[in-house]
Scaffold this active site. Sequence first.
Site, PDB file in Angstrom:
ATOM      1  N   GLU A 193     -20.959 -34.197  -7.967  1.00  0.00           N
ATOM      2  CA  GLU A 193     -19.838 -34.027  -8.945  1.00  0.00           C
ATOM      3  C   GLU A 193     -20.340 -32.287 -10.416  1.00  0.00           C
ATOM      4  O   GLU A 193     -20.125 -32.974 -11.414  1.00  0.00           O
ATOM      5  CB  GLU A 193     -19.054 -34.661  -9.251  1.00  0.00           C
ATOM      6  N   GLU A 316     -17.354 -38.433   0.141  1.00  0.00           N
ATOM      7  CA  GLU A 316     -16.642 -38.972  -1.090  1.00  0.00           C
ATOM      8  C   GLU A 316     -15.381 -38.322  -0.719  1.00  0.00           C
ATOM      9  O   GLU A 316     -14.845 -37.439  -0.296  1.00  0.00           O
ATOM     10  CB  GLU A 316     -16.340 -38.966  -2.739  1.00  0.00           C
TER      11      GLU A 316
HETATM   12  O1  AHR Z   1     -16.446 -42.764  -6.383  1.00  0.00           O
HETATM   13  C1  AHR Z   1     -15.568 -42.923  -7.063  1.00  0.00           C
HETATM   14  C2  AHR Z   1     -15.813 -41.532  -8.626  1.00  0.00           C
HETATM   15  O2  AHR Z   1     -14.828 -40.496  -7.768  1.00  0.00           O
HETATM   16  C3  AHR Z   1     -17.642 -41.013  -7.723  1.00  0.00           C
HETATM   17  O3  AHR Z   1     -17.983 -41.422  -8.925  1.00  0.00           O
HETATM   18  C4  AHR Z   1     -17.082 -40.117  -8.656  1.00  0.00           C
HETATM   19  O4  AHR Z   1     -18.298 -38.803  -7.745  1.00  0.00           O
HETATM   20  C5  AHR Z   1     -15.742 -39.808  -8.171  1.00  0.00           C
HETATM   21  O5  AHR Z   1     -14.923 -38.543  -8.930  1.00  0.00           O
END
Ligand code: AHR
Length: 514
Positions: A193, A316
């Site tokens: 991110e 994710e």
């Molecule tokens: O999964 C939780 C968080 O969500 C992670 O650390 C981040 O990459 C995302 O914003």
Amino acid sequence: MKKLAVLFIGLLVTFATMAQVNVLQIDVAGGKTRINKNIYGQFAEHLGRCIYDGIWVGKDSPIPNVNGYRKDLLEALQALKVPVLRWPGGCFADTYHWKNGIGPVADRPKIKNAFWGGTIEDNSFGTNEFLNLCELLGCDPYISANVGSGTVGEMVDWIQYMTSDDNVPMVNLRKQNGREKPWNVKFIGIGNESWGCGGNMTPEHYTDLMRQYSGYAGLYGGNNLHRIGCGSNGSDFNWTKVLMDKGRNNMDGLSLHYYTIAGEGWSKKGSATTFGEDQYFTGLKKALYMDELVSKHSAIMDEYDKDKRVDLLVDEWGIWTDVEPGANPGHLFQQNSMRDALIASSTLDILNKHCDRVKMANIAQIVNVLQAMILTQGNKMVLTPTYHVFKMYNVHQDATLLPSNLICEQYQLGNDQIPAISSSSSVDKNGKIHVTLSNLNPTKEIKLEINLSGKGIAKINSGTILTAAAFNAVNTFDKPETVSPVAFKNAKKISDNKLEVSIPSKSVVVLELE
Ligand code: AHR
């Protein structure tokens, strides 16, 4: 021939719509693309009770453990066939300096986990512990390197520590720490991110950095490291465009993060357990958006990379709700209901269908955080509805996707609607066909006709169903089997090419055909 097929499908659509029948057409002989098993990947971050309590209790813990890893968790994950595990974050990754997590535990410094509740991290779970865990699970490690607050040199040292057999200082350090042979590390993420917690970068700035980091990762990654560029925040299509335009030759994969929010937004995400049909519907609708999102990112990638050399990794995903009452807001601990199961099944169906471009996905996260597979409390452990979906769906891992066409009724709420059924189908190396089906309608049983073309089947080998009395039903430490899979009998073979299935409301079904 093609025209005839189009005409046939057209007629099918017309008849189905007129008669309101639900028809799934599967081309049994037409499979071409492998569903990469890594689509069933997991993610473990130093966040809340994911690593500590969830995975790692330490060798001296009264909780039964294997060299410090919870025994119950290990067994549950081994049964799940986890193909790949991403670590150490997440946002944590861009604050992580790996040398803090190696060597004698007593000498490891304590640090503040700045993103996740300011919790003190004692670094007792580090690189050796993670990579040994992957070996115990038989899965590939996916390391997320620190670009936000680290250096190229730090990453290169890490790669050598993990993967090299040369007579160099980092390898000698590894040997000193008790590990003779390198681990088999296949995937490295270049930052996480980077548009947000990983450095607040513009796509142009990140692309330059990614090219620099990935050049050195390639130089030292003796065992063919797959380098993953940090991808977009949901629908930031410009991010993908810039990365593909200026960075496509410097990465083997590009990630994508997308979370489902069923409530009003990030500040009111909604409860994981106490919600009505409105948030049930919204959760599913938002999860189904994954299809549009992946299609649009893939289309941009196709413009620059028509041969699909660069993979798309949804590293994710999952539903993100408010934390359970009383839980630390920075620890992201949430319950997991039948709604989560349907979000998981329909998302996995979507990812299966995009397997020509999507080669990995990592649900967030494996234990005690967000849409988890497993929840723990002291020495108790519970398998969530999402765990059961992943287990039912692991038949698709490395199988060949079968082309299919689904015509189905809508599930309507107020003025809004979504398709009532989700499905995907594959054939495995033994010729067994697996059809996964979800009925998203919470109140109506749906009758579905399955037509098989190209080849018929001899029999229905088995069926399994996951459902519950209510869409917000959960498994608790006291009642761990409220939402559990059982045998499914409501599929009937009408002929070698035709089946009839009655799918109960809010349920996930897997059929094995032969
Ligand atoms: O999964 C939780 C968080 O969500 C992670 O650390 C981040 O990459 C995302 O914003």
